[in-house]
Design a protein around this motif. Structure first.
Motif, PDB file in Angstrom:
ATOM      1  N   VAL A  35     -15.192-126.031 -41.368  1.00 32.48           N
ATOM      2  CA  VAL A  35     -16.667-126.808 -41.814  1.00 32.48           C
ATOM      3  C   VAL A  35     -15.983-128.328 -41.804  1.00 32.48           C
ATOM      4  CG1 VAL A  35     -17.498-127.057 -43.966  1.00 32.48           C
ATOM      5  CG2 VAL A  35     -17.122-124.290 -43.156  1.00 32.48           C
ATOM      6  N   GLU A  37     -17.353-132.410 -40.727  1.00 26.61           N
ATOM      7  CA  GLU A  37     -18.699-133.515 -41.176  1.00 26.61           C
ATOM      8  C   GLU A  37     -19.671-132.866 -40.352  1.00 26.61           C
ATOM      9  OE1 GLU A  37     -15.885-134.601 -40.763  1.00 26.61           O
ATOM     10  OE2 GLU A  37     -14.618-135.961 -42.523  1.00 26.61           O
ATOM     11  N   ILE A  40     -21.688-130.258 -41.638  1.00 19.95           N
ATOM     12  CA  ILE A  40     -22.192-130.230 -42.480  1.00 19.95           C
ATOM     13  C   ILE A  40     -23.625-131.479 -42.160  1.00 19.95           C
ATOM     14  CG2 ILE A  40     -22.102-131.669 -44.815  1.00 19.95           C
ATOM     15  CD1 ILE A  40     -20.811-129.003 -44.671  1.00 19.95           C
ATOM     16  N   GLN A  44     -27.792-131.203 -43.058  1.00 25.15           N
ATOM     17  CA  GLN A  44     -28.402-131.369 -43.760  1.00 25.15           C
ATOM     18  C   GLN A  44     -29.261-132.178 -42.786  1.00 25.15           C
ATOM     19  OE1 GLN A  44     -24.548-133.924 -44.486  1.00 25.15           O
ATOM     20  NE2 GLN A  44     -25.880-134.431 -46.603  1.00 25.15           N
ATOM     21  N   LEU A  49     -29.263-128.817 -46.861  1.00 21.24           N
ATOM     22  CA  LEU A  49     -27.767-129.149 -47.337  1.00 21.24           C
ATOM     23  C   LEU A  49     -28.422-130.482 -48.163  1.00 21.24           C
ATOM     24  CD1 LEU A  49     -24.808-128.146 -46.120  1.00 21.24           C
ATOM     25  CD2 LEU A  49     -26.165-127.125 -47.780  1.00 21.24           C
ATOM     26  N   ALA A  54     -23.895-131.318 -49.898  1.00 17.77           N
ATOM     27  CA  ALA A  54     -22.510-131.763 -48.793  1.00 17.77           C
ATOM     28  C   ALA A  54     -21.186-132.437 -48.951  1.00 17.77           C
ATOM     29  CB  ALA A  54     -22.919-132.920 -47.866  1.00 17.77           C
ATOM     30  N   ILE A  57     -18.579-129.856 -51.156  1.00 19.72           N
ATOM     31  CA  ILE A  57     -18.332-129.109 -49.467  1.00 19.72           C
ATOM     32  C   ILE A  57     -17.035-129.548 -48.967  1.00 19.72           C
ATOM     33  CG2 ILE A  57     -18.321-128.075 -47.683  1.00 19.72           C
ATOM     34  CD1 ILE A  57     -21.433-127.360 -48.166  1.00 19.72           C
ATOM     35  N   ARG A  66     -13.556-124.810 -48.470  1.00 24.20           N
ATOM     36  CA  ARG A  66     -15.025-125.477 -48.333  1.00 24.20           C
ATOM     37  C   ARG A  66     -15.458-124.391 -47.218  1.00 24.20           C
ATOM     38  NH1 ARG A  66     -11.212-129.614 -46.423  1.00 24.20           N
ATOM     39  NH2 ARG A  66     -10.959-128.428 -44.299  1.00 24.20           N
ATOM     40  N   LEU A  70     -19.420-123.477 -48.309  1.00 28.30           N
ATOM     41  CA  LEU A  70     -20.756-123.460 -47.300  1.00 28.30           C
ATOM     42  C   LEU A  70     -21.410-121.483 -48.081  1.00 28.30           C
ATOM     43  CD1 LEU A  70     -22.497-124.068 -45.513  1.00 28.30           C
ATOM     44  CD2 LEU A  70     -20.865-123.734 -43.978  1.00 28.30           C
TER      45      LEU A  70
END
Length: 438
Positions: A35, A37, A40, A44, A49, A54, A57, A66, A70
């Motif tokens: 997981v 950036e 994530i 988003q 999310l 974000a 996490i 992490r 999630l």
């Protein structure tokens, strides 16, 4: 409107069959999933999310935490959350996890949700490019802008530190070799593959050092001789006299002690460091010279060992620093026998390496290398109040947490470790965005 959409999404949970599949595969996902950036930010971008989710996490201190964070949020994020999650896994090169989750869907002909398969590949690829741009955008929620140094922090630390108030702070040179010539009939020693994600790394470095108030020059795909000429020209720039530091970033394939030019020939790192020493680059005497090398330093893969007892060790490797300190002490003893006002020939340098001596870096992905990702995040968040050597210790720790893929091994079973050498004589704070008050 956005808040209304969020409330509606929260009120309508994931389909029961998808919840069950996440629950069934949760142990495997927790152990094997990465997981980061980009994953994530893709969630988003789909509205799965929120920004605060974000951040919560990514703030977790270990990869397993992490992952669990999630997985605990996804079932509450609406009927599209499962499909978006599978697509994000596939786009971040975790196809085996996506396949594991979507086995049951392939047997459901009348599925009301679009399958994350070939028919959605083109629009998802476009969205991935947008997410990549978000990764490189300092104003995006996932990657914050460089945090500024406070006036109080500067006043309490500048006397024990290198001077770092010029604007620009210094000149920065980034040499990024992504594509390489094919081997000649008489034979180069290696058929060097294209460095996937190299463009991402170079852009990340360009942006973060620009924000740190460096004047950045970027050169791509230079031969070994071209790299040598570029560095020689850079060291002769008269601007070095007016600034307080310099940065050099070398991104390429490499071996221990050298990096490859685009022509498959090697450039010795010792020559690079020598070019910036006190004898060859007097404009930078008593000023910090900062180097980052994203390249292999050998061919060995570190597959790690099982931790058998005790708490996880957190200290920095430090062997390179100790070696550098011993070498510095030896030089200083020799210099003391000479004229007092002379400088050691090579001082005020710090170099961050993506890997340990003799080891290969993990395979780059389209989102760039682990080392540059972690370095970028650490500089943005910690440069405001942290010594650069301590920042690199933090990067070492983040890299140590990760697991990756190497050809011929099972997925997520190889380890990577970064390290650095230092001959700094003072504290090195970058004092980002600090302007001396008149």
């Amino acid at each position: 409107m956005k808040e209304t959409t969020k409330r509606m999404l929260g009120a309508c949970g994931m389909l029961e069959r998808d919840k069950n599949m996440l629950r069934k595969r949760s142990v495997s996902l927790c152990k094997e999933m990465v997981v980061d950036e980009l994953l994530i930010q893709m969630l988003q971008a789909d509205g799965i999310l929120t920004d605060s989710m974000a951040e919560s996490i990514l703030a977790e201190t270990t990869s397993q935490k992490r992952n669990w964070r999630l997985l605990s949020l996804l079932p509450k994020r609406g009927p599209q959350a499962f499909s978006s999650f599978c697509t994000a896994l596939r786009e971040t090169e975790q196809e085996h996890l996506c396949a594991m989750l979507t086995e049951h869907r392939e047997r459901c002909v009348d599925s009301p949700l679009p399958l994350p398969m070939q028919d959605t590949a083109k629009p998802k690829r476009a969205r991935m490019q947008e997410s990549l741009e978000m990764c490189l955008d300092a104003d995006s929620p996932g990657i914050s802008a460089v945090l500024p140094c406070s006036h109080d922090f500067y006043l309490s630390h500048y006397q024990q530190s290198y001077r770092m108030v010029s604007s620009p702070r210094g000149l920065a040179l980034v040499i990024s070799n992504v594509t390489f010539d094919p081997p000649a009939p008489t034979g180069l020693p290696n058929d060097l593959d294209r460095r996937v994600g190299g463009e991402v790394d170079e852009e990340v470095l360009r942006k973060v050092f620009t924000e740190l108030d460096y004047t950045v020059t970027l050169h791509r795909n230079l031969s070994a001789q071209g790299m040598r000429a570029c560095i020689e020209q850079f060291t002769r720039r008269p601007d070095h006299r007016m600034v307080d530091s310099c940065v050099v970033c070398l991104l390429s394939h490499g071996v221990e002690g050298a990096v490859y030019g685009s022509d498959g020939q090697l450039l010795e790192l010792d020559w690079v460091f020598q070019s910036f020493d006190n004898a060859h680059c007097p404009q930078l005497q008593n000023k910090p010279k900062i180097f980052f090398v994203q390249a292999c330093r050998g061919e060995e893969m570190d597959c790690g060992v099982d931790q058998t007892d005790g708490n996880e060790r957190t200290e920095s490797p430090g062997c390179e620093e100790r070696d550098a300190a011993r070498e510095r002490e030896s030089r200083e003893r020799e210099e003391r026998q000479r004229e007092r006002m002379k400088l050691p020939q090579r001082s005020d340098m710090i170099c961050g390496f993506a890997t340990l001596k003799g080891t290969a870096a993990m395979r780059n992905t389209k989102r760039g290398s682990w080392y540059i990702q972690e370095l970028n995040a650490a500089l943005r968040q910690r440069a405001k109040d942290t010594h650069l050597a301590d920042i690199l210790v933090q990067v070492n720790g983040r890299i140590k947490e990760r697991e990756g893929y190497a050809p011929g091994t099972s997925y997520h079973r190889c380890k990577e470790m970064s390290e650095f050498t230092s001959s700094l004589c003072k504290n090195l704070f970058l004092f980002p965005k600090y302007c001396p008050q008149e």
